[in-house]
Scaffold this active site. Structure first.
Site, mmCIF file in Angstrom:
data_model
loop_
_atom_site.group_PDB
_atom_site.id
_atom_site.type_symbol
_atom_site.label_atom_id
_atom_site.label_comp_id
_atom_site.label_asym_id
_atom_site.label_seq_id
_atom_site.Cartn_x
_atom_site.Cartn_y
_atom_site.Cartn_z
ATOM 1 N N CYS A 2 0.927 -1.006 -0.075
ATOM 2 C CA CYS A 2 -0.099 -0.394 -0.200
ATOM 3 C C CYS A 2 0.896 1.252 0.228
ATOM 4 O O CYS A 2 2.063 0.999 0.412
ATOM 5 C CB CYS A 2 -1.143 0.100 1.221
ATOM 6 N N ARG A 50 -5.110 1.262 -0.643
ATOM 7 C CA ARG A 50 -5.459 0.386 -0.511
ATOM 8 C C ARG A 50 -4.750 -0.648 -1.755
ATOM 9 O O ARG A 50 -5.115 -0.190 -2.873
ATOM 10 C CB ARG A 50 -6.023 -0.351 0.648
ATOM 11 N N LEU A 51 -3.489 -1.322 -1.262
ATOM 12 C CA LEU A 51 -3.604 -2.543 -2.234
ATOM 13 C C LEU A 51 -4.022 -3.527 -0.853
ATOM 14 O O LEU A 51 -3.715 -3.882 -0.289
ATOM 15 C CB LEU A 51 -2.454 -3.019 -2.666
ATOM 16 N N ALA A 52 -5.517 -4.358 -1.881
ATOM 17 C CA ALA A 52 -6.116 -5.721 -1.153
ATOM 18 C C ALA A 52 -5.776 -6.637 -1.071
ATOM 19 O O ALA A 52 -6.086 -7.217 -2.412
ATOM 20 C CB ALA A 52 -7.749 -5.226 -1.234
ATOM 21 N N ILE A 53 -5.336 -7.385 -0.608
ATOM 22 C CA ILE A 53 -4.294 -8.294 -0.314
ATOM 23 C C ILE A 53 -5.313 -9.746 0.446
ATOM 24 O O ILE A 53 -5.207 -10.951 0.211
ATOM 25 C CB ILE A 53 -3.060 -8.964 0.003
ATOM 26 N N VAL A 54 -4.978 -9.163 2.004
ATOM 27 C CA VAL A 54 -6.315 -10.124 2.812
ATOM 28 C C VAL A 54 -7.626 -9.236 3.148
ATOM 29 O O VAL A 54 -7.427 -7.952 3.208
ATOM 30 C CB VAL A 54 -4.903 -10.391 4.173
ATOM 31 N N ASN A 75 0.992 0.047 5.396
ATOM 32 C CA ASN A 75 1.686 -0.561 4.626
ATOM 33 C C ASN A 75 2.506 -1.358 4.924
ATOM 34 O O ASN A 75 3.475 -1.952 5.563
ATOM 35 C CB ASN A 75 2.753 0.391 4.161
ATOM 36 N N GLY A 76 2.117 -2.977 4.237
ATOM 37 C CA GLY A 76 2.618 -4.145 5.160
ATOM 38 C C GLY A 76 1.350 -4.959 4.913
ATOM 39 O O GLY A 76 0.925 -5.460 4.988
ATOM 40 N N GLU A 77 1.695 -6.188 5.933
ATOM 41 C CA GLU A 77 2.053 -7.572 5.630
ATOM 42 C C GLU A 77 1.816 -8.303 7.592
ATOM 43 O O GLU A 77 2.853 -7.686 8.146
ATOM 44 C CB GLU A 77 1.804 -8.950 5.228
ATOM 45 N N ASP A 98 -5.258 -8.425 8.473
ATOM 46 C CA ASP A 98 -4.131 -8.506 9.291
ATOM 47 C C ASP A 98 -3.505 -7.732 10.156
ATOM 48 O O ASP A 98 -3.124 -7.691 11.427
ATOM 49 C CB ASP A 98 -2.727 -9.452 8.402
ATOM 50 N N THR A 316 23.860 0.485 -10.126
ATOM 51 C CA THR A 316 23.099 -1.768 -10.154
ATOM 52 C C THR A 316 21.758 -1.223 -9.640
ATOM 53 O O THR A 316 20.997 -2.523 -10.676
ATOM 54 C CB THR A 316 24.257 -1.985 -8.732
ATOM 55 N N ARG A 319 19.028 -0.578 -12.872
ATOM 56 C CA ARG A 319 19.840 -2.005 -13.890
ATOM 57 C C ARG A 319 19.152 -2.786 -13.360
ATOM 58 O O ARG A 319 18.592 -3.989 -14.166
ATOM 59 C CB ARG A 319 21.319 -2.299 -14.390
ATOM 60 N N SER A 341 9.928 -13.135 -3.962
ATOM 61 C CA SER A 341 10.907 -13.341 -4.415
ATOM 62 C C SER A 341 12.197 -13.553 -3.620
ATOM 63 O O SER A 341 11.537 -13.633 -2.235
ATOM 64 C CB SER A 341 10.699 -11.743 -5.086
ATOM 65 N N GLY A 342 13.088 -13.825 -4.027
ATOM 66 C CA GLY A 342 14.628 -14.379 -3.462
ATOM 67 C C GLY A 342 15.391 -13.543 -3.173
ATOM 68 O O GLY A 342 16.794 -14.166 -2.550
#
Length: 475
Positions: A2, A50-54, A75-77, A98, A316, A319, A341-342
């Site tokens: 968010c 808001r980006l609604a995820i939960v 902003n977060g989870e 959450d 960097t 890029r 993601s890693g």
């Protein structure tokens, strides 16, 4: 992921100023296109995109306690929100979000609750009873947050600098693992793990303990009410994330809504190393794989927009952000809002190739500590802002608090690169998932040498950038 904006203690409380704050909040709408919220109390404003995820249906922000005397924009989870709700049974919750636990934790424990949160977060909380407020950022700085000061003495907070740059006298990055309290007017560090002091740890290496800690970190990040997937480059880190997620997918709550087949995503120039490796891993794991292509010219054309969103001129970072930015747009077009993601593995385990030159375990450990502490300026910034530019949330299991504690407590002698013992970079991580009876990955993928993300998408991307820069210099 968010977008938050908070303005506290502003002297001009006119309708024009309210409109200005709404206008500034809209600069963050790409981060949260699903809903816009604004809470006003006298000279204090909390805005949210808001980006609604939960709980997409009822979790709109700002969020409140029972009588709305405490308001919070987040902003977060918060991955352990269900466990925290068990400690707050005397409280009445309005939503399934959450993040609502933050308002109630503050009521119960005051300002000293932040360390109880397991997740990635930036938030600003306003207590209207005494007009005090706090702001905090997660341990590593996975989510972005900035603090600024107005000429009138007001304090500003925002997810991105673009919401502060025109109206603040000065502003800066809000330090990860810190909390700001209006009662003291100062930042203090709430995150104090053993590794932060950079003392050399001595715990023995236990491959099963390390493996279980990482599996737990991945599984808790499957908490979602929307479609999701994994960014898969075919390198060790993203492949392990995909392997563990795929293995535990069928037992997750998300599988009930979205099925048991994991979606994976990769981008590159045609013929790039990442595309080939990712396809092989996806076939091995049986994921539904999505392969995207871009050209050098498409990358160059996107540079200005990439820099606008990631808010850095670090070469960097730009890029590596460009292909991730392009891929995120494609992912969002498929209706996917969240990806794993890693990021973080190389910093924790000394995975960069220059760690071959580490003279001893003491200097290697100190370097890994320094790299983790700087992640919010580089890889976390890239992963968050490249994806949130298109309303996609990136979650990073390697930067789980508990996993970091486990990994950073291991005697760093085990992280030393020892060709004489057959140990390449990140050997302890590779070895932890080298299971002969129930393999996580093919051996040659498990032991694939490190590629920088921007190298793996195609080597001509770097060459194209250099040529473009030289042409601009000659103009």
């Amino acid at each position: 992921m968010c977008g938050i904006l908070a303005v506290l203690g502003i002297t001009d409380n006119s309708q024009a100023k309210r409109s200005r704050i709404i206008e500034l909040s809209r600069r963050l709408r790409h981060r949260g296109p699903d809903w816009s919220g604004l809470h006003c109390h006298e000279d204090c404003y909390l805005a949210h995109q808001r980006l609604a995820i939960v709980d997409p249906a009822s979790g709109d922000q700002p969020l409140y306690n029972e009588d709305k005397t405490v308001a919070v924009t987040v902003n977060g989870e918060i991955y352990n929100h269900k466990e925290l709700r068990e400690k707050l049974k005397s409280h009445q919750f309005r939503t399934g979000s959450d993040c609502e636990v933050i308002a109630h934790l503050y009521e119960e424990y005051g300002e000293d609750f932040v360390d109880m949160l397991d997740g990635m977060f930036s938030f600003v909380l306003l207590d209207t009873r005494d007009k005090s407020f706090i702001a905090a950022r997660d341990a590593i700085g996975i989510t972005p947050l900035y603090i600024g000061w107005g000429l009138d003495g007001s304090v500003w907070f925002a997810s991105e600098m673009k919401a502060l740059s025109d109206d603040c006298e000065r502003f800066m990055s809000f330090l990860p693992g810190h909390i700001y309290s209006s009662k003291t007017g100062e930042l203090r560090r709430w995150y104090n793990p053993p590794w932060y002091s950079e003392h050399i740890p001595s715990a023995p290496y236990d491959s099963l303990v390390l493996r279980k800690a990482f599996e737990k970190a991945v599984v808790k990040r499957l908490m979602t009410d929307v479609p999701f997937g994994v960014l898969l480059s075919g390198g060790l880190d993203s492949s392990l994330v995909a392997s563990v997620a795929s293995r535990y997918m069928k037992d997750s709550e998300a599988a009930c809504q979205w099925g048991t087949q994991l979606h994976t995503f990769c981008i590159g120039l045609k013929g790039s190393p990442d595309l080939k490796a990712a396809r092989e891993v996806a076939d091995y794991l049986g994921t539904r794989h999505h392969e995207f292509y871009f050209t050098v010219q498409e990358g160059l054309d996107a540079l200005e927009e990439v820099i606008y969103h990631i808010e850095t001129y670090d070469v960097t970072t730009i890029r590596a952000s460009t292909p991730m930015f392009l891929m995120s747009r494609k992912i969002k077009s498929l209706g996917v809002k969240m990806v794993l993601s890693g990021e973080g593995s190389d910093e924790i385990f000394g995975g960069y190739l220059y760690f071959h030159k580490a003279p001893n375990k003491e200097e290697l450990h100190q370097e890994t500590c320094s790299k983790i502490k700087a992640l919010h300026l580089y890889d976390c910034l890239r992963a968050n802002k490249s994806t949130s530019a298109w309303g996609v949330e990136a979650r990073v299991p390697f930067l789980d608090k508990e996993f970091i504690n486990v990994a950073m407590s291991i005697d760093p002698e085990w992280k030393m690169i020892r060709p004489d013992l057959g140990r390449i970079e990140k050997w302890i991580l590779r070895n932890a998932f080298d299971d002969e009876h129930n393999p996580y990955l093919p051996k040659h993928i498990l032991y694939r040498q490190k590629e920088q993300f921007s190298d793996g998408v195609g080597y001509s991307w770097i060459d194209g950038l250099k040529d473009h820069a030289n042409q601009q210099m000659q103009c």
